[in-house]
Design an enzyme around this catalytic site. Structure first.
Site, PDB file in Angstrom:
ATOM      1  N   ASN A 158      16.360  77.885   7.959  1.00  0.00           N
ATOM      2  CA  ASN A 158      17.754  77.584   7.344  1.00  0.00           C
ATOM      3  C   ASN A 158      18.613  78.963   7.102  1.00  0.00           C
ATOM      4  O   ASN A 158      17.812  79.994   7.242  1.00  0.00           O
ATOM      5  CB  ASN A 158      17.702  76.596   6.028  1.00  0.00           C
ATOM      6  CG  ASN A 158      16.899  77.822   5.104  1.00  0.00           C
ATOM      7  OD1 ASN A 158      17.410  78.516   4.562  1.00  0.00           O
ATOM      8  ND2 ASN A 158      15.880  76.997   4.524  1.00  0.00           N
ATOM      9  N   ASN A 163      10.459  67.342  -0.416  1.00  0.00           N
ATOM     10  CA  ASN A 163      10.544  66.816   0.904  1.00  0.00           C
ATOM     11  C   ASN A 163       9.176  66.009   1.481  1.00  0.00           C
ATOM     12  O   ASN A 163       8.924  65.857   2.789  1.00  0.00           O
ATOM     13  CB  ASN A 163      10.650  68.004   1.875  1.00  0.00           C
ATOM     14  CG  ASN A 163      11.845  68.472   1.565  1.00  0.00           C
ATOM     15  OD1 ASN A 163      12.101  70.021   1.317  1.00  0.00           O
ATOM     16  ND2 ASN A 163      13.302  68.003   1.532  1.00  0.00           N
ATOM     17  N   ARG A 168      19.289  67.846   9.151  1.00  0.00           N
ATOM     18  CA  ARG A 168      17.810  67.535   9.074  1.00  0.00           C
ATOM     19  C   ARG A 168      17.606  65.903   9.301  1.00  0.00           C
ATOM     20  O   ARG A 168      16.885  65.695  10.198  1.00  0.00           O
ATOM     21  CB  ARG A 168      17.244  67.784   7.671  1.00  0.00           C
ATOM     22  CG  ARG A 168      17.202  69.543   7.293  1.00  0.00           C
ATOM     23  CD  ARG A 168      16.260  70.074   8.340  1.00  0.00           C
ATOM     24  NE  ARG A 168      16.267  71.735   7.872  1.00  0.00           N
ATOM     25  CZ  ARG A 168      15.588  72.117   7.287  1.00  0.00           C
ATOM     26  NH1 ARG A 168      14.851  71.493   6.355  1.00  0.00           N
ATOM     27  NH2 ARG A 168      15.638  73.724   6.984  1.00  0.00           N
ATOM     28  N   HIS A 170      20.061  70.002   3.203  1.00  0.00           N
ATOM     29  CA  HIS A 170      19.668  68.778   2.634  1.00  0.00           C
ATOM     30  C   HIS A 170      20.800  68.267   1.475  1.00  0.00           C
ATOM     31  O   HIS A 170      21.280  69.126   0.850  1.00  0.00           O
ATOM     32  CB  HIS A 170      18.381  69.179   1.646  1.00  0.00           C
ATOM     33  CG  HIS A 170      17.105  69.153   2.647  1.00  0.00           C
ATOM     34  ND1 HIS A 170      16.335  70.057   2.259  1.00  0.00           N
ATOM     35  CD2 HIS A 170      16.584  68.391   3.744  1.00  0.00           C
ATOM     36  CE1 HIS A 170      15.120  70.079   3.162  1.00  0.00           C
ATOM     37  NE2 HIS A 170      15.590  69.051   4.094  1.00  0.00           N
ATOM     38  N   CYS A 176      14.267  70.729  -5.518  1.00  0.00           N
ATOM     39  CA  CYS A 176      13.778  70.896  -4.319  1.00  0.00           C
ATOM     40  C   CYS A 176      12.114  71.171  -4.837  1.00  0.00           C
ATOM     41  O   CYS A 176      11.119  70.475  -3.909  1.00  0.00           O
ATOM     42  CB  CYS A 176      13.794  71.950  -3.494  1.00  0.00           C
ATOM     43  SG  CYS A 176      15.481  72.091  -2.886  1.00  0.00           S
TER      44      CYS A 176
END
Ligand code: ARG
Length: 266
Positions: free
Chosen positions: A19, A69, A135, A164, A260
């Site tokens: 990224n 994730n 993604r 995201h 995250c």
């Protein structure tokens, strides 16, 4: 009590670039990332009062620390992620194992259906939103709708800095939405505006969005967010929320922050 899954940054680092935030020349400082992660943990446990489950860090998997994730969990079922990048596909088996050994019914998506878990799927009790194009694959959401019988509105992400959904979109416990409109295409912006009353939308300014202001963990009236976002803190306070700023810039080097680093287990 809310429960969140976390993973210590024992093997965290910038070992590849997937990224625009990641630059291998911009190495993370191991000591600082440990201290910052401990600061997040202390805030979540002591100030917010959540229960944390810790999974083991694995050498060679520097992004495992981003448990958002791992997949998505609801109603005792877990759908593990199918990462787009081979670098992160190696994490899949560890997240799957964790779900299995903790009693979740694991439902796997077909291997070609990219889906990056709670990083891209967020929502309110009546409607969920799924980020796609950067993604996750939009087709994952029709399959997940079948599994959970939930309305999922796909939102196209158009700026690769906000790759995201949780980097630019944060549903709050009182029904408000903290978000950064510039990360979405115009149709997605219309979808958001049509579902959430204008007076419930808290719009983050671009310079704070770029400091990951939307990457916040909301539990009841508490909001844990990265430090350096005073305008966002003001927006939250005006609605009765208690912001808890935490220094997390070591993780921004990998393109992540508070949200995250956690996965909601309830
Ligand atoms: N380096 C990781 C990646 O690019 C960061 C993941 C951040 N996670 C998140 N839920 N936004 O995949």
């Amino acid at each position: 009590m809310s429960r969140l899954l976390v993973c210590p940054p024992d093997h965290f680092g910038i070992e590849y670039e997937i990224n625009p935030w990641m630059r291998m020349t911009n190495a993370s400082d191991t000591k600082r990332s440990q201290v910052q992660w401990q600061g997040l943990i202390r805030t979540l446990e002591k100030e917010v009062g959540v229960q944390l489950k810790r999974m083991e860090a694995i050498p060679g998997l520097p992004d495992l620390v981003f448990t958002a994730n791992a997949g998505i969990i609801a109603e005792g079922k877990a759908i593990p992620s199918r990462f787009r990048h081979p670098e992160r596909q190696r994490e899949e088996e560890y997240f799957e194992q964790w779900f299995e050994s903790h009693g979740y019914q694991v439902i796997k998506l077909e291997p070609t259906l990219f889906f990056e878990g709670a990083g891209d799927l967020l929502g309110f009790s009546d409607v969920w939103f799924g980020g796609y194009r950067q993604r996750s694959d939009i087709r994952a959401y029709s399959r997940i709708t079948e599994i959970f019988q939930k309305v999922i509105l796909p939102l196209e992400l158009v700026d690769n800095k906000f790759y995201h959904l949780d980097t630019c979109f944060c549903p709050l416990s009182g029904g408000e939405l903290l978000y950064y409109p510039g990360a979405f295409d115009s149709y997605a912006q219309t979808v958001i505006e049509s579902r959430i009353d204008k007076h419930r939308c808290l719009t983050v300014p671009p310079h704070e969005a770029e400091r990951f202001a939307c990457n916040a963990v909301c539990v009841n009236h508490h909001v844990v967010l990265p430090s350096g976002c005073p305008e966002t803190m003001g927006l939250l306070e005006a609605r009765g929320y208690k912001p808890h700023p935490v220094e997390l810039d070591e993780f921004m080097k990998a393109g992540g922050s508070a949200k995250c680093l956690t996965l909601a287990l309830d």
